[in-house]
Design a protein around this motif. Structure first.
Motif, PDB file in Angstrom:
ATOM      1  N   LEU A 193       0.928  -1.284  -0.041  1.00  0.00           N
ATOM      2  CA  LEU A 193       0.081   0.084   0.089  1.00  0.00           C
ATOM      3  C   LEU A 193       0.915   1.251  -0.186  1.00  0.00           C
ATOM      4  O   LEU A 193       0.212   2.462   0.022  1.00  0.00           O
ATOM      5  CB  LEU A 193      -0.902  -0.068   1.116  1.00  0.00           C
ATOM      6  N   GLN A 217       0.289   4.165  -2.328  1.00  0.00           N
ATOM      7  CA  GLN A 217      -1.050   4.442  -2.501  1.00  0.00           C
ATOM      8  C   GLN A 217      -1.794   4.092  -3.803  1.00  0.00           C
ATOM      9  O   GLN A 217      -2.303   4.722  -4.623  1.00  0.00           O
ATOM     10  CB  GLN A 217      -1.072   6.119  -2.467  1.00  0.00           C
ATOM     11  N   THR A 260      -9.042   3.151   3.563  1.00  0.00           N
ATOM     12  CA  THR A 260      -8.277   3.753   2.463  1.00  0.00           C
ATOM     13  C   THR A 260      -9.124   3.444   1.228  1.00  0.00           C
ATOM     14  O   THR A 260      -8.623   4.559   0.136  1.00  0.00           O
ATOM     15  CB  THR A 260      -6.853   2.920   2.213  1.00  0.00           C
ATOM     16  N   THR A 284      -9.199   1.317  -0.753  1.00  0.00           N
ATOM     17  CA  THR A 284      -8.516   0.549  -1.971  1.00  0.00           C
ATOM     18  C   THR A 284      -9.332  -0.625  -2.644  1.00  0.00           C
ATOM     19  O   THR A 284     -10.078  -1.360  -1.512  1.00  0.00           O
ATOM     20  CB  THR A 284      -7.271  -0.153  -1.383  1.00  0.00           C
TER      21      THR A 284
END
Length: 313
Positions: free
Chosen positions: A150, A153, A185, A187
């Motif tokens: 991660l 980003q 996040t 994600t």
């Protein structure tokens, strides 16, 4: 958004992925599940072009993933494997900073990102940043592996059986960590697993593969209630279906006024965990508390059992 369109992969005369298509929505977790040799890892590796399809295409936010060079694409997509793949002679901080360093980030920015991620994963930077991987427990190595993936980003995180080598207690904590981090996040996560229970726990949607073919792609509740084929039903396990359905239900709708003794159950627990605690402790009811410790009511064993016994669908 990730769109898999008619993916086919052949090795010699063998077709290991056979016309697989599905869409992964942004900021969700897609679990790809199947037995050994089902093609699940091959499908995932075609997203970051570690495996090239024989035919078909992968679109990421509408763009063909072949529009970038493979190494450039892979720097934009986090990747976590079962044994974490940490560099043994580099510190935790150096491991996490690997991709940002390759991307030319300034040292101060890398250091700030490393500290941010260690804090996010509950690893004190003062204690862990300079350690080597062999000084960490299995669970800590797993956290550092995800933190490294991660670090730059990425919008997408690919995970190939990331928790398979962990013991059951650490595995449960790692799964909870993933859910917390993904929510924090935003994600998009694609996780490959052979464990249907893990897929149900983690996935917003689950893709079930067998012999290279996609048998079903749906939300966990849909798969549990209406398995598309006998193979999917077998993978779920008929006897386990009611108990697994419990894991999808929030506890609060079953909480009622009253008093009960003993260890409280957090309001954020799912119904399955609450029932397991009550059965293990032999209680007929338990208090339920909020995040602030305030008592919200009680949940009864009989109510949870009745909910589990309800016909699916």
């Amino acid at each position: 958004m990730i769109e898999l369109r008619h993916l086919v992969k052949r090795y010699g005369g063998e077709t290991v992925v056979d016309d697989v298509s599905f869409v992964i929505e942004p900021r969700t977790i897609a679990a790809v599940v199947g037995t050994s040799g089902s093609g699940k890892t091959t499908v995932m590796r075609m997203i970051n072009r570690m495996t090239e399809p024989t035919s078909g295409e992968v679109l990421i936010d509408g763009a063909d993933n072949r529009s970038l060079r493979g190494y450039e694409l892979r720097r934009r997509i986090g990747y976590v494997i079962q044994n974490h793949g940490l560099f043994p002679h580099r510190s935790v901080a150096e491991n996490i900073g690997t991709v940002p360093e390759l991307l030319g980030w300034e040292k101060s920015r890398i250091a700030a990102r490393v500290e941010e991620l260690l804090d996010l994963f509950g690893l004190d930077p003062k204690l862990f940043a300079k350690r080597r991987p062999n000084e960490l427990s299995g669970g800590q190595q797993q956290r550092v592996g995800v933190a490294r993936a991660l670090a730059a980003q990425p919008n997408i995180l690919l995970m190939d059986e990331p928790f398979g080598a962990l013991d059951p207690i650490i595995r449960m904590k790692a799964q909870a960590d993933l859910l917390r981090i993904q929510k924090a996040t935003g994600t998009t996560v694609v996780i490959v697993t052979h464990d249907m229970e893990e897929a149900i726990l983690l996935g917003h949607r689950i893709a079930v593969l067998d012999a290279g073919k996609l048998l079903q792609y749906a939300e966990p509740a849909e798969i549990l209630a209406r398995p598309a084929t006998p193979f999917v039903e077998e993978l779920i396990g008929t006897a386990d279906r009611p108990f697994r359905l419990l894991s999808l239900g929030e506890l609060m709708p079953l909480v009622e006024p009253g008093e009960a003794a003993g260890q409280p159950i957090p309001a954020g627990a799912n119904r399955r965990d609450a029932l397991a605690e009550l059965l293990w402790s032999g209680r007929e009811a338990a208090p339920v508390t909020g995040a602030d410790g305030r008592r919200l009511g009680i949940v009864r064993t009989a109510r949870l059992v009745s909910d589990a016994a309800r016909p699916a669908g």
